[in-house]
Design a protein around this motif. Structure first.
Motif, mmCIF file in Angstrom:
data_model
loop_
_atom_site.group_PDB
_atom_site.id
_atom_site.type_symbol
_atom_site.label_atom_id
_atom_site.label_comp_id
_atom_site.label_asym_id
_atom_site.label_seq_id
_atom_site.Cartn_x
_atom_site.Cartn_y
_atom_site.Cartn_z
ATOM 1 N N GLN A 46 -7.216 -11.522 1.023
ATOM 2 C CA GLN A 46 -6.104 -11.643 1.969
ATOM 3 C C GLN A 46 -5.739 -10.267 2.564
ATOM 4 O O GLN A 46 -5.742 -9.257 1.858
ATOM 5 C CB GLN A 46 -4.893 -12.207 1.218
ATOM 6 C CG GLN A 46 -3.780 -12.679 2.128
ATOM 7 C CD GLN A 46 -2.568 -13.143 1.333
ATOM 8 O OE1 GLN A 46 -2.348 -12.704 0.202
ATOM 9 N NE2 GLN A 46 -1.786 -14.031 1.919
ATOM 10 N N GLY A 47 -5.421 -10.281 3.853
ATOM 11 C CA GLY A 47 -5.190 -9.025 4.559
ATOM 12 C C GLY A 47 -3.777 -8.494 4.425
ATOM 13 O O GLY A 47 -2.897 -8.836 5.201
ATOM 14 N N ASN A 86 -9.542 -10.235 14.166
ATOM 15 C CA ASN A 86 -9.634 -10.620 12.761
ATOM 16 C C ASN A 86 -10.509 -11.867 12.721
ATOM 17 O O ASN A 86 -10.169 -12.854 13.375
ATOM 18 C CB ASN A 86 -8.226 -10.953 12.233
ATOM 19 C CG ASN A 86 -8.221 -11.476 10.809
ATOM 20 O OD1 ASN A 86 -9.244 -11.482 10.139
ATOM 21 N ND2 ASN A 86 -7.064 -11.921 10.356
ATOM 22 N N TRP A 89 -6.059 -19.305 3.264
ATOM 23 C CA TRP A 89 -5.219 -18.311 2.554
ATOM 24 C C TRP A 89 -4.652 -18.916 1.299
ATOM 25 O O TRP A 89 -4.585 -18.272 0.247
ATOM 26 C CB TRP A 89 -4.101 -17.794 3.472
ATOM 27 C CG TRP A 89 -4.678 -17.435 4.792
ATOM 28 C CD1 TRP A 89 -4.446 -18.053 5.989
ATOM 29 C CD2 TRP A 89 -5.672 -16.440 5.040
ATOM 30 N NE1 TRP A 89 -5.229 -17.504 6.959
ATOM 31 C CE2 TRP A 89 -5.983 -16.512 6.411
ATOM 32 C CE3 TRP A 89 -6.322 -15.511 4.251
ATOM 33 C CZ2 TRP A 89 -6.927 -15.677 6.998
ATOM 34 C CZ3 TRP A 89 -7.263 -14.678 4.834
ATOM 35 C CH2 TRP A 89 -7.552 -14.774 6.177
ATOM 36 N N ARG A 125 -15.874 -11.837 4.562
ATOM 37 C CA ARG A 125 -14.974 -10.790 5.063
ATOM 38 C C ARG A 125 -14.358 -9.986 3.919
ATOM 39 O O ARG A 125 -13.885 -10.556 2.938
ATOM 40 C CB ARG A 125 -13.845 -11.443 5.876
ATOM 41 C CG ARG A 125 -12.991 -10.442 6.633
ATOM 42 C CD ARG A 125 -11.680 -11.060 7.119
ATOM 43 N NE ARG A 125 -10.683 -11.094 6.069
ATOM 44 C CZ ARG A 125 -9.400 -11.408 6.252
ATOM 45 N NH1 ARG A 125 -8.965 -11.727 7.451
ATOM 46 N NH2 ARG A 125 -8.554 -11.415 5.244
ATOM 47 N N TYR A 168 2.990 -15.055 13.221
ATOM 48 C CA TYR A 168 2.788 -16.501 13.076
ATOM 49 C C TYR A 168 3.781 -17.288 13.940
ATOM 50 O O TYR A 168 3.422 -18.213 14.654
ATOM 51 C CB TYR A 168 3.018 -16.924 11.613
ATOM 52 C CG TYR A 168 1.774 -17.066 10.765
ATOM 53 C CD1 TYR A 168 0.945 -18.181 10.879
ATOM 54 C CD2 TYR A 168 1.455 -16.113 9.806
ATOM 55 C CE1 TYR A 168 -0.170 -18.326 10.062
ATOM 56 C CE2 TYR A 168 0.346 -16.254 8.982
ATOM 57 C CZ TYR A 168 -0.470 -17.364 9.117
ATOM 58 O OH TYR A 168 -1.570 -17.509 8.313
HETATM 59 N N1 GLN Z 1 -3.553 -12.259 8.285
HETATM 60 C C1 GLN Z 1 -3.934 -12.122 6.946
HETATM 61 C C2 GLN Z 1 -5.453 -12.123 6.822
HETATM 62 O O1 GLN Z 1 -6.148 -12.363 7.774
HETATM 63 C C3 GLN Z 1 -3.363 -13.139 5.984
HETATM 64 C C4 GLN Z 1 -2.655 -14.310 6.531
HETATM 65 C C5 GLN Z 1 -2.176 -15.227 5.467
HETATM 66 O O2 GLN Z 1 -2.261 -14.926 4.276
HETATM 67 N N2 GLN Z 1 -1.679 -16.335 5.844
HETATM 68 O O3 GLN Z 1 -5.930 -11.895 5.770
#
Ligand code: GLN
Ligand code: PMP
Length: 444
Positions: A59-60, A208, A42, A420, A125
């Protein structure tokens, strides 16, 4: 003064050069728990996307606002008097733990005690971190199902545990669109990973990056092994409301004999499209939560009060509207269903082969039939998918995430042909991505 003088004589300062760290102590500065986990996908790829001002499907996080009702609840909390700006209960703001307990008791089929069975955390987290710290002993083995959200491995290591990996594998190759449901665990392979040292297994459903939503039979197979070997299950369910085409999210904690041995992890960031609020939770039996509270009270102690208050209001609203079309837990997946279909056809049009996710907000795609030279010198020595993602970000202005980052070193090579894409994005962002992909397919 004496102390300062001693300190100064103990410090050896060496001039910084471009590739050399400053040496500030004559003995080793850092603890070995930070060794080997320096890289973070990330940190690296979010920076890359920003540097190249790329259209960001990496990024999600949603690039749209959370629903009005939680935004208003947050504003009301901020204007709700002095106590909304001060510490609240360390283990969770009372209105939030009460609304979580009320909401999830019937879903999990167990009367959840708001004060004993829940810990509110700084995002999922910290729920995961507290779980590993609370239950993993030096030398314990933790089974991690691949692909996995990347932080599980460093968290297991930092708790003194040893990660043992087992991959989901695609059942059948070929065909235009594979579904994430075609990726399965081999029951024999999974069973072979359980040893007398196994303390826990980590699962993530919806997954994920793959989007797999585990079926009841698959969860039952995992549950049977947990019970047989007396192992805990850490179930990361941050995408629990996001399922498509009739897939149903099932909580492993709801299966017979699993409540006592499961830690279920959730995230308000994912639930209410507010990832920056960093409110999460762990729900489990009081005997486990008790130990997670000890980690929490001595590290974080407490999470932002106003954000917790807003999330509590959000859950109260959702409780009233549960199952109705006005529920955000219906509206968000309905909106994403459309974005997901659109992204899949767009990827296919350029020769990427998407794996249709049954849940979550990511889609992985196979890059192996793409005819392009993405292996430039700057990324030499890196895995294929890392090279491809870097090329796509730098040369085409589209940011994505390499899937091998979600695998252990022993299996990453097998899966470095996938990247992804995140589709929880405004239509205008998806339009921009589509535009890039179309131009690329036309050779521009
Ligand atoms: N969970 C989010 C993803 O999979 C981002 C997690 C993060 O940026 N640390 O993209
Ligand atoms: N688990 C999974 C599977 C995730 O994708 C993420 C990222 N959102 C997290 C945990 C962490 O969630 P949070 O932002 O609530 O800390």
């Amino acid at each position: 003064m004496g102390i300062i003088r001693n300190l100064v004589t103990n410090l050896t300062v060496i001039r910084r050069t471009s590739n050399q760290h400053i040496k500030i102590m004559s003995r080793r500065l850092h603890a070995s728990r930070t060794d080997g986990v320096e890289k973070n996908v990330w940190v690296e790829f979010t920076q890359l996307a920003a540097d190249y001002k790329a259209v960001n499907l990496g990024q999600g996080f949603p690039d749209f606002s959370p629903p009005k009702f939680v935004q208003e609840a947050f504003c009301n909390a901020l204007n709700g008097g002095p106590l909304m700006h001060q510490y609240t209960r360390a283990f969770g703001h009372p209105p939030l733990v009460k609304s979580l307990a009320k909401f999830f008791s019937s879903i999990v089929g167990h009367e959840i005690d708001p004060f004993e069975d829940i810990l509110v955390t700084v995002g999922a987290y910290q729920a995961l971190f507290s779980a590993f710290q609370a239950v993993i002993e030096e030398g314990d083995e933790v089974i991690i199902v691949e692909p996995f959200f990347d932080c599980y491995q460093p968290m297991v290591k930092m708790a003194g545990g040893k990660a043992v990996y087992v991959p989901l594998r695609p059942k059948a190759e070929g065909g235009a669109v594979l579904s994430s449901g075609d990726w399965v665990l081999s029951p024999e392979e999974l069973a072979s990973k359980f040893t007398p040292r196994t303390k826990a297994i980590v699962i993530n459903t919806p997954n994920n990056p793959l989007g797999k939503v585990y079926k009841t039979e698959e969860l039952q197979m995992i549950a049977d092994l947990c019970i047989k070997h007396d192992v805990l299950c850490i179930s990361d369910e941050v995408y629990e409301w996001l399922t498509y085409d009739g897939a149903k999210h099932v909580k492993i904690a709801s299966l017979p004999g699993m409540w006592e041995r499961t830690i279920t992890v959730g995230s308000a960031g994912k639930t209410f499209s507010a990832t920056g609020w960093k409110v999460g939770w762990a729900i489990s039996s009081a005997q486990i939560i008790k130990h997670m509270k000890i980690i929490h009270q001595n590290s974080i102690y407490h999470c932002a009060t106003a954000a917790q208050e807003a999330v509590a209001r959000g859950f109260e609203r959702e409780y009233e509207l549960f199952g109705s079309p006005e529920s955000y837990f219906q509206q968000l997946p309905a909106m994403l269903q459309h974005k997901r279909k659109r992204l899949a056809s767009c990827l296919e049009s350029v020769g990427l082969r998407p794996v249709m996710p049954e849940g979550g907000y990511f889609m992985i795609a196979d890059i192996s039939s793409v005819k392009v030279d993405y292996k430039d010198q700057s990324s030499e020595g890196e895995p294929n998918d890392f090279r491809f993602v870097k090329w796509l970000t730098k040369e085409k202005g589209l940011a994505t995430i390499p899937v091998s980052a979600f695998y252990s070193p022993e299996h990453s090579k097998e899966f470095d042909k996938y990247i992804r894409f995140c589709f929880v994005k405004e239509d205008s962002t998806l339009d921009a991505a589509e535009d890039i992909l179309k131009k690329w397919s036309q050779g521009q």
